[in-house]
Design an enzyme around this catalytic site. Structure first.
Site, PDB file in Angstrom:
ATOM      1  N   ASN A  42       4.210  -3.465   1.719  1.00 31.82           N
ATOM      2  CA  ASN A  42       4.255  -2.096   1.192  1.00 31.82           C
ATOM      3  C   ASN A  42       5.577  -1.874   0.476  1.00 31.82           C
ATOM      4  O   ASN A  42       6.625  -2.387   0.875  1.00 31.82           O
ATOM      5  CB  ASN A  42       3.985  -1.046   2.279  1.00 31.82           C
ATOM      6  CG  ASN A  42       4.905  -1.124   3.483  1.00 31.82           C
ATOM      7  OD1 ASN A  42       5.376  -2.199   3.858  1.00 31.82           O
ATOM      8  ND2 ASN A  42       5.158  -0.007   4.114  1.00 31.82           N
ATOM      9  N   GLU A  44       7.668   1.296  -0.967  1.00 29.26           N
ATOM     10  CA  GLU A  44       7.756   2.760  -1.003  1.00 29.26           C
ATOM     11  C   GLU A  44       8.633   3.242  -2.156  1.00 29.26           C
ATOM     12  O   GLU A  44       9.242   2.438  -2.874  1.00 29.26           O
ATOM     13  CB  GLU A  44       8.276   3.270   0.356  1.00 29.26           C
ATOM     14  CG  GLU A  44       7.300   2.907   1.468  1.00 29.26           C
ATOM     15  CD  GLU A  44       7.621   3.533   2.807  1.00 29.26           C
ATOM     16  OE1 GLU A  44       8.748   4.028   3.000  1.00 29.26           O
ATOM     17  OE2 GLU A  44       6.712   3.514   3.670  1.00 29.26           O
ATOM     18  N   CYS A  53       0.611   0.232  -0.948  1.00 34.72           N
ATOM     19  CA  CYS A  53       0.381  -0.423   0.353  1.00 34.72           C
ATOM     20  C   CYS A  53       0.424  -1.947   0.195  1.00 34.72           C
ATOM     21  O   CYS A  53       0.211  -2.482  -0.909  1.00 34.72           O
ATOM     22  CB  CYS A  53      -0.991  -0.049   0.892  1.00 34.72           C
ATOM     23  SG  CYS A  53      -1.159   1.671   1.381  1.00 34.72           S
ATOM     24  N   GLU A  55      -1.719  -4.113   1.173  1.00 34.08           N
ATOM     25  CA  GLU A  55      -3.011  -4.677   0.769  1.00 34.08           C
ATOM     26  C   GLU A  55      -3.177  -4.623  -0.747  1.00 34.08           C
ATOM     27  O   GLU A  55      -3.612  -5.583  -1.384  1.00 34.08           O
ATOM     28  CB  GLU A  55      -4.168  -3.896   1.425  1.00 34.08           C
ATOM     29  CG  GLU A  55      -4.180  -3.945   2.932  1.00 34.08           C
ATOM     30  CD  GLU A  55      -3.398  -2.812   3.600  1.00 34.08           C
ATOM     31  OE1 GLU A  55      -2.317  -2.446   3.082  1.00 34.08           O
ATOM     32  OE2 GLU A  55      -3.862  -2.321   4.628  1.00 34.08           O
ATOM     33  N   CYS A  93      -6.958   1.728  -0.289  1.00 32.03           N
ATOM     34  CA  CYS A  93      -7.036   0.259  -0.274  1.00 32.03           C
ATOM     35  C   CYS A  93      -8.468  -0.222  -0.041  1.00 32.03           C
ATOM     36  O   CYS A  93      -8.905  -1.210  -0.632  1.00 32.03           O
ATOM     37  CB  CYS A  93      -6.102  -0.315   0.793  1.00 32.03           C
ATOM     38  SG  CYS A  93      -4.361  -0.175   0.330  1.00 32.03           S
TER      39      CYS A  93
HETATM   40  N1  THU Z   1       0.645   1.261   4.623  1.00 36.19           N
HETATM   41  C1  THU Z   1       0.239   0.031   4.205  1.00 36.19           C
HETATM   42  O1  THU Z   1       0.972  -0.675   3.498  1.00 36.19           O
HETATM   43  N2  THU Z   1      -0.976  -0.401   4.595  1.00 36.19           N
HETATM   44  C2  THU Z   1      -1.803   0.263   5.457  1.00 36.19           C
HETATM   45  O2  THU Z   1      -2.854  -0.248   5.806  1.00 36.19           O
HETATM   46  C3  THU Z   1      -1.409   1.588   5.957  1.00 36.19           C
HETATM   47  C4  THU Z   1      -0.165   2.158   5.410  1.00 36.19           C
HETATM   48  C5  THU Z   1       2.002   1.703   4.269  1.00 36.19           C
HETATM   49  C6  THU Z   1       2.122   2.830   3.293  1.00 36.19           C
HETATM   50  C7  THU Z   1       3.482   3.390   3.649  1.00 36.19           C
HETATM   51  O3  THU Z   1       4.487   2.631   3.008  1.00 36.19           O
HETATM   52  C8  THU Z   1       3.598   3.163   5.146  1.00 36.19           C
HETATM   53  O4  THU Z   1       2.669   2.136   5.445  1.00 36.19           O
HETATM   54  C9  THU Z   1       3.325   4.385   6.002  1.00 36.19           C
HETATM   55  O5  THU Z   1       2.139   4.984   5.639  1.00 36.19           O
END
Ligand code: THU
Length: 137
Positions: A42, A44, A53, A55, A93
């Site tokens: 992920n 941000e 994310c 994925e 995703c």
């Molecule tokens: N996030 C993911 O990367 N994958 C997931 O399946 C759920 C959430 C990330 C998005 C954000 O950076 C952090 O987790 C909190 O939501």
């Protein structure tokens, strides 16, 4: 590659997570039908909404390299300083997966560790999804 090896790569990819706002670290490892693997984490953003994310990072890396056929994805996520959890993919995703994957056969492996993981299909996590076939593609 075995399920365990795929999970190991997702756990390693999680170390690259850029998550200074949520402190929730996620890694993914996407396997193509021919056995090539693409990892992602992920990423941000200070403006929050541009966050990507793990994925989708893995999918976009793979698709941008010309891949179109996918077998399964392993995901490892949890708070930076806490236990990993069974981190199932967010709705956005799941929809991206729907674009490129066959819902009944594409597998989503959510892992706490190399020993403890669950395997789901995309159709389980996104029943009656809307996809390319709805547009006759
Ligand atoms: N996030 C993911 O990367 N994958 C997931 O399946 C759920 C959430 C990330 C998005 C954000 O950076 C952090 O987790 C909190 O939501």
């Amino acid at each position: 590659m075995t399920e365990k090896e795929l999970v190991k790569q997702a756990i390693q990819a999680r170390e690259k997570s850029y998550s200074p706002y949520s402190h929730f670290m996620v890694g993914a490892c996407l396997e193509t039908q021919d056995g090539t693997c693409y990892t992602g984490c992920n990423v941000e953003n200070a403006a929050y909404t541009p966050t990507n994310c793990a994925e989708r990072t893995a999918f976009f890396k793979a698709v941008s390299e010309g891949e179109r056929a996918f077998k399964r994805i392993a995901i490892a996520g949890g708070p930076k300083d806490g236990e990993k959890q069974f981190c199932t993919p967010c709705g956005v995703c799941r929809q991206v997966m729907m674009e490129f994957c066959e819902p009944e056969s594409f597998q989503i492996i959510v892992a706490k560790s190399e020993e403890e993981y669950e395997v789901h299909t995309l159709s389980e996590l996104l029943p009656k999804g809307f996809g390319p076939e709805n547009l006759d593609r």
